[in-house]
Write a protein that holds these residues in place. Structure first.
Motif, PDB file in Angstrom:
ATOM      1  N   PHE A 150       0.828  -1.219   0.000  1.00 33.49           N
ATOM      2  CA  PHE A 150       0.000   0.000   0.000  1.00 33.49           C
ATOM      3  C   PHE A 150       0.859   1.263   0.000  1.00 33.49           C
ATOM      4  O   PHE A 150       0.518   2.250  -0.657  1.00 33.49           O
ATOM      5  N   ARG A 151       1.970   1.220   0.735  1.00 29.74           N
ATOM      6  CA  ARG A 151       2.811   2.422   0.788  1.00 29.74           C
ATOM      7  C   ARG A 151       3.448   2.721  -0.562  1.00 29.74           C
ATOM      8  O   ARG A 151       3.471   3.872  -1.008  1.00 29.74           O
ATOM      9  N   LEU A 153       2.458   1.542  -3.595  1.00 28.54           N
ATOM     10  CA  LEU A 153       1.439   1.769  -4.621  1.00 28.54           C
ATOM     11  C   LEU A 153       0.864   3.178  -4.531  1.00 28.54           C
ATOM     12  O   LEU A 153       0.789   3.903  -5.534  1.00 28.54           O
ATOM     13  N   LEU A 154       0.456   3.580  -3.326  1.00 26.74           N
ATOM     14  CA  LEU A 154      -0.178   4.884  -3.160  1.00 26.74           C
ATOM     15  C   LEU A 154       0.834   6.020  -3.060  1.00 26.74           C
ATOM     16  O   LEU A 154       0.520   7.154  -3.403  1.00 26.74           O
ATOM     17  N   GLY A 157       3.191   5.009  -6.826  1.00 25.87           N
ATOM     18  CA  GLY A 157       2.525   4.543  -8.044  1.00 25.87           C
ATOM     19  C   GLY A 157       3.222   3.363  -8.683  1.00 25.87           C
ATOM     20  O   GLY A 157       2.979   3.054  -9.850  1.00 25.87           O
ATOM     21  N   ILE A 165       0.387   2.369 -11.935  1.00 21.84           N
ATOM     22  CA  ILE A 165      -0.693   3.322 -12.167  1.00 21.84           C
ATOM     23  C   ILE A 165      -0.471   3.960 -13.539  1.00 21.84           C
ATOM     24  O   ILE A 165       0.574   4.573 -13.767  1.00 21.84           O
ATOM     25  N   TYR A 174      -4.420  12.806 -11.291  1.00 23.61           N
ATOM     26  CA  TYR A 174      -4.051  11.963 -10.159  1.00 23.61           C
ATOM     27  C   TYR A 174      -2.630  12.290  -9.706  1.00 23.61           C
ATOM     28  O   TYR A 174      -1.745  12.525 -10.534  1.00 23.61           O
ATOM     29  N   ASN A 176       0.488  11.116  -6.757  1.00 21.85           N
ATOM     30  CA  ASN A 176       0.912  10.187  -5.710  1.00 21.85           C
ATOM     31  C   ASN A 176       0.801  10.858  -4.344  1.00 21.85           C
ATOM     32  O   ASN A 176       1.034  12.062  -4.219  1.00 21.85           O
ATOM     33  N   ASN A 177       0.449  10.071  -3.359  1.00 20.87           N
ATOM     34  CA  ASN A 177       0.343  10.578  -1.992  1.00 20.87           C
ATOM     35  C   ASN A 177       1.712  10.462  -1.322  1.00 20.87           C
ATOM     36  O   ASN A 177       2.086   9.408  -0.811  1.00 20.87           O
ATOM     37  N   MET A 180       2.458   8.770   2.079  1.00 24.12           N
ATOM     38  CA  MET A 180       2.508   7.322   2.270  1.00 24.12           C
ATOM     39  C   MET A 180       3.924   6.792   2.411  1.00 24.12           C
ATOM     40  O   MET A 180       4.140   5.732   3.015  1.00 24.12           O
ATOM     41  N   THR A 189      -0.710   2.611   8.719  1.00 25.22           N
ATOM     42  CA  THR A 189      -1.099   1.449   7.912  1.00 25.22           C
ATOM     43  C   THR A 189      -1.081   0.181   8.745  1.00 25.22           C
ATOM     44  O   THR A 189      -2.010  -0.642   8.687  1.00 25.22           O
TER      45      THR A 189
END
Length: 207
Positions: A150-151, A153-154, A157, A165, A174, A176-177, A180, A189
């Motif tokens: 999750f870290r 990917l978000l 990307g 992504i 869009y 990237n966060n 994260m 998380t």
């Protein structure tokens, strides 16, 4: 065939007795090496190898280790295995070893290892001790991989460094966060995973 006791030693740490989710052990490395999947997987595999082998070695020596120096003996065994793993990574995966930096060496102080050596390896035969090491190592690795998934990917990307992504998402706004990939989000998380796990296992909730 694997006996019922050995099955519990192997499979219980994957959920019911997961060292990270239930016992809250190994949190430091869980937070430190999960910004991307590659170092998280390598760290997990390293812990599996060290934990399984150290469990077996200590189990074989359990009747000859004086109780007054058992912790020292355990540390020596774990340190020797960690050095071997560290040198293997330097030789065959140098870039990953640089990403993991000091955290491979800090496996020596990982509470999961010392806890399993004390609680299980010193009181059981080598085969159950080996299965216990594999089970707890896998339980630890699963959490590392989920958090890192999750870290990365978000936050970036990517997965394993490959862009997943599609570019059109970025073309349509869009982003990237970036939060994260910062350490606080690793803790958040991990906390979310613990929350979901305990919600699905009411028997683990505190009375």
């Amino acid at each position: 065939m694997i006996s019922k006791k050995n099955k519990l030693a192997l499979f219980n740490p994957l959920s019911q007795e997961n060292p990270v989710l239930v016992q809250i052990l190994g949190i430091c490395s869980t937070l430190a090496v999960t910004a991307s999947l590659e170092p998280a997987v390598v760290m997990g595999l390293s812990v599996i190898v060290v934990l399984a082998l150290s469990n077996v070695i200590i189990s074989l020596m359990r009747n000859t280790i004086p109780s007054t120096i058992r912790i020292i003996v355990q540390l020596v065994v774990v340190a020797a295995l960690v050095i071997i793993v560290q040198q293997f990574l330097v030789a065959f995966s140098y870039d990953v070893s640089k990403k993991l930096s000091v955290f491979i060496g800090l496996i020596i102080t990982n509470c999961i290892l010392m806890g399993r050596l004390e609680a299980f390896a010193l009181n059981n035969r080598p085969w159950p001790a080996f299965l216990d090491g594999i089970g707890n190592g896998l339980g630890y690795t699963i959490i590392l991989v989920i958090v890192a998934f999750f870290r990365e990917l978000l936050g970036s990307g990517t997965l394993f460094g490959f862009q997943v992504i599609p570019q059109w998402c970025y073309d349509h706004g869009y982003e990237n966060n970036g939060l994260m990939i910062l350490p606080p989000m690793a803790l958040i998380t991990c906390a979310c995973i613990i929350w979901v796990h305990r919600a699905r296992n009411p028997q683990l909730q505190e009375k």
